[in-house]
Design a protein around this motif. Structure first.
Motif, PDB file in Angstrom:
ATOM      1  N   PHE A  88     -14.356 -17.612 -16.706  1.00  0.00           N
ATOM      2  CA  PHE A  88     -14.015 -16.198 -16.593  1.00  0.00           C
ATOM      3  C   PHE A  88     -14.571 -15.418 -17.778  1.00  0.00           C
ATOM      4  N   GLY A  89     -15.577 -14.604 -17.501  1.00  0.00           N
ATOM      5  CA  GLY A  89     -16.216 -13.832 -18.554  1.00  0.00           C
ATOM      6  C   GLY A  89     -16.433 -12.396 -18.152  1.00  0.00           C
ATOM      7  N   ALA A  90     -17.519 -11.835 -18.641  1.00  0.00           N
ATOM      8  CA  ALA A  90     -17.789 -10.412 -18.460  1.00  0.00           C
ATOM      9  C   ALA A  90     -17.915 -10.024 -16.991  1.00  0.00           C
ATOM     10  N   GLY A  91     -18.786 -10.720 -16.268  1.00  0.00           N
ATOM     11  CA  GLY A  91     -19.017 -10.374 -14.877  1.00  0.00           C
ATOM     12  C   GLY A  91     -17.800 -10.558 -14.003  1.00  0.00           C
ATOM     13  N   ASN A  92     -16.925 -11.480 -14.388  1.00  0.00           N
ATOM     14  CA  ASN A  92     -15.737 -11.758 -13.589  1.00  0.00           C
ATOM     15  C   ASN A  92     -14.738 -10.610 -13.611  1.00  0.00           C
ATOM     16  N   LEU A  93     -14.865  -9.714 -14.563  1.00  0.00           N
ATOM     17  CA  LEU A  93     -14.027  -8.521 -14.605  1.00  0.00           C
ATOM     18  C   LEU A  93     -14.692  -7.338 -13.912  1.00  0.00           C
ATOM     19  N   ILE A  94     -15.963  -7.112 -14.186  1.00  0.00           N
ATOM     20  CA  ILE A  94     -16.590  -5.870 -13.738  1.00  0.00           C
ATOM     21  C   ILE A  94     -17.090  -5.926 -12.297  1.00  0.00           C
TER      22      ILE A  94
END
Length: 482
Positions: free
Chosen positions: A40-46
Motif C-alpha cells: 500500500f503506497g502512493a497509487g493505492n490512495l490516489i
C-alpha cells in the motif's frame, strides 16, 4: 550403520524449522502488516479515489474490475511465490530460461523501482500533501529537499535487512492505518453526497468493469508482489519458518489477510470518490481529490494530516521497493554488495523523482501495459504449475502468444509523440483489425488462452508421440539387425 544413521539425523535437522511451533496470531499480524505496508503506497490512495470520480454511479462494476487487478492479482502473486517456493521474480520466470528470467526481473525492478514506482512514492506525498503548504516559487527547491530527505530515510531504514520487519510491520504501518481510519470515520459520519446519483464519465458509461480492471494496473501491486517475494520470505525465516513448505504456508496466509484489508480500503476510497462529485468537479487526478476531501472535513489542519499520511505510507512502500531491488540484484550480481545496490537505487530514484509526478505517470503507463499481461500469465501459470509439473513448454506457448498484443498495447499507451506518429497509427490499425477486445485494452486475453491450449496439448500428447516415435525407431533398428 552408524554413519548412515548419523547422516539421516543431519538431513532431518536440515528439513526442520528452527521454530517448529505454530506461529501466534501476533506473528501472523506482523507479517500481514509487513505485506500491507509493502503493497500500500502512493497509487493505492490516489487511483481508487480518481476511479470513483470517473465511474460515478457506476462505481460498483468499476470496483469489481479494479479489485481483480489491484487485490486478487497481487494475492495470486504472493501465492505464486509460495506454490513455486520462489524467492523472487527471477524464479517465477526461470522455466523460460535464465536469459528470460533475468530480463524479466530487470524490467520489473526498473518499473516498480528507479524509473517509475519508487520515485512516485516520493512525488505523490510532496505534490498532494506538502506542496500546497509552500509558496508557489518554492516548488522545485521544495521537491529537491523533500525527495533528498525521503530517500535518505528509506536508505537508513533498509540499510540493515533485519530492520525491515520492525520498521514497516510494527511502526510505520499501524500509524498509517490510524490516520486513514480517522478520515474514513469522518466520511461515513457526514458523506459529501450520494454515490448512486453521481455523474458518470463517458468512458465508464458502458465499459466501467474493464476500465476499472485497467486502472488496477496503476497500483503496480502485481509486479511488486513478485519483487517483494525475497523480502517476505526473508522476514518469515526470521520467525523460524525456514523450510520451504512452512515458509510458503505462512506467506500465503499472511498474504490473504493483508490483501483482504487492502480490498476493503479500496472499496471505501472508490465510494468516497463517487460521493465527492456532489461537492467537487472531476479532478485531474486522485491526489487532488483526496486533498479536497481532507480539506473539506479538516480545513487547514487537513493539509498537514494529509502530508503526514501520504509520507508515512509511501515511505513504507519505498523501503520495501529499495530493499527488494537491492536484495535481488545482489543475489544475481553478487560482486556488488547489498548496501551498494541500495545506495544506487535510492540515488537513481531521487534523480527520477525530480522530473515531477506528471512526467512519471505519463511514461509509466506504457510500460505497465506491456508488463502486466506477462505478469498475469506468469502468475497464473505459477499458481497452476503443479497441474502440469511446471513444464517449460506450457510457459513458452503462453508467453510467446502474449508478446505481440502486449507490445501493441504499450505503443497505444505512449504519449502522443509516439502513439500518434506514423508507426503508432500503423500499430493501432493492426491491433484493432486482428486482435479481439483491443478497444478494451484486453487484446492479450484470446492469444494467451490459445497459447494455453496449445501448451497444455503439447504437455499431454508430446510424451505419447515421443513414445510412438521411440517404438518405431526401435522396430526399424530391430529389422536392420535381422
Amino acid at each position: 550403520m552408524n554413519l548412515k544413521k548419523s547422516g539421516s539425523v543431519v538431513n532431518m535437522q536440515k528439513m526442520r524449522d528452527l521454530n517448529d511451533k505454530p506461529l501466534s496470531k501476533k506473528d501472523y499480524l506482523v507479517v500481514s502488516s509487513l505485506l500491507f505496508g509493502l503493497f500500500f503506497g502512493a497509487g493505492n490512495l490516489i487511483f481508487p479515489i480518481h476511479l470513483g470520480q470517473l465511474a460515478g454511479s457506476h462505481w460498483g462494476w468499476a470496483t469489481v474490475g479494479f479489485l481483480l487487478t489491484a487485490v486478487l492479482l497481487p494475492l495470486l502473486s504472493v501465492l505464486a511465490i509460495s506454490v513455486t517456493r520462489a524467492e523472487g521474480v527471477y524464479d517465477i520466470g526461470k522455466p523460460l530460461g535464465s536469459v528470460f528470467a533475468l530480463t524479466f526481473m530487470v524490467l520489473i525492478h526498473a518499473t516498480i523501482g528507479p524509473l517509475f514506482g519508487t520515485p512516485r512514492t516520493a512525488t505523490v506525498p510532496f505534490t498532494v500533501g506538502v506542496q500546497p503548504l509552500l509558496p508557489a516559487s518554492w516548488g522545485s527547491a521544495g521537491l529537491l529537499i523533500f525527495t533528498a530527505l525521503f530517500f535518505g530515510f528509506a536508505f537508513f531504514i533498509s540499510y540493515r535487512e533485519s530492520n525491515i520487519m520492525a520498521s514497516i510491520g510494527k511502526i510505520l504501518n499501524p500509524l498509517f492505518l490510524l490516520l486513514l481510519f480517522g478520515i474514513f470515520l469522518l466520511a461515513f459520519s457526514s458523506p459529501l453526497g450520494k454515490a448512486a446519483s453521481a455523474t458518470v464519465s463517458v468512458a465508464y458509461q458502458h465499459d466501467s468493469f474493464f476500465n476499472g480492471f485497467l486502472q488496477g494496473y496503476n497500483t503496480m501491486d502485481a509486479l511488486a508482489g513478485l519483487a517483494f517475494g525475497v523480502t517476505v520470505v526473508s522476514a518469515v525465516r526470521q520467525l523460524g519458518k525456514t523450510t520451504p513448505s512452512s515458509n510458503a504456508k505462512v506467506t500465503a496466509r499472511a498474504g490473504l489477510l493483508a490483501t483482504s484489508a487492502i480490498g476493503l480500503i479500496y472499496i471505501v476510497l472508490i465510494w468516497i470518490g463517487a460521493t465527492s462529485l456532489t461537492v467537487y468537479k472531476l479532478s485531474d487526478n486522485g491526489g487532488v481529490a483526496f486533498n479536497q476531501l481532507v480539506t473539506y472535513y479538516l480545513g487547514g489542519f487537513g493539509h498537514a494530516l494529509l502530508a503526514t499520511l501520504l509520507t508515512v505510507t509511501c515511505l513504507a512502500t519505498a523501503v520495501g521497493l529499495v530493499a527488494a531491488f537491492a536484495q535481488d540484484f545482489h543475489k544475481h550480481f553478487a560482486k556488488i554488495s547489498y548496501r551498494v545496490w541500495l545506495g544506487l537505487m535510492c540515488l537513481a530514484s531521487f534523480i527520477t523523482a525530480n522530473f515531477g509526478l506528471d512526467t512519471i505517470i505519463a511514461w509509466s503507463t506504457p510500460m505497465l501495459m506491456f508488463l502486466y499481461p506477462f505478469a498475469m500469465v506468469l502468475i497464473l501459470l505459477s499458481v497452476c504449475s503443479p497441474l502440469f509439473k511446471r513444464d517449460p513448454h506450457v510457459y513458452a506457448f503462453v508467453v510467446a502468444f502474449t508478446v505481440l498484443p502486449a507490445f501493441l498495447d504499450m505503443i497505444a499507451a505512449f504519449p502522443p509523440v509516439v502513439s500518434q506518429s506514423a508507426f503508432g497509427k500503423a500499430a493501432a490499425a493492426l491491433q484493432h483489425s486482428f486482435l479481439p477486445f483491443a478497444a478494451l485494452g484486453m487484446d492479450w486475453v484470446v492469444p494467451a488462452l490459445l497459447g494455453t491450449i496449445l501448451g497444455l496439448g503439447y504437455h499431454v500428447f508430446a510424451p505419447f508421440f515421443s513414445s510412438v516415435k521411440a517404438t518405431a525407431s526401435y522396430k526399424r533398428q530391430d529389422e536392420k539387425s535381422r
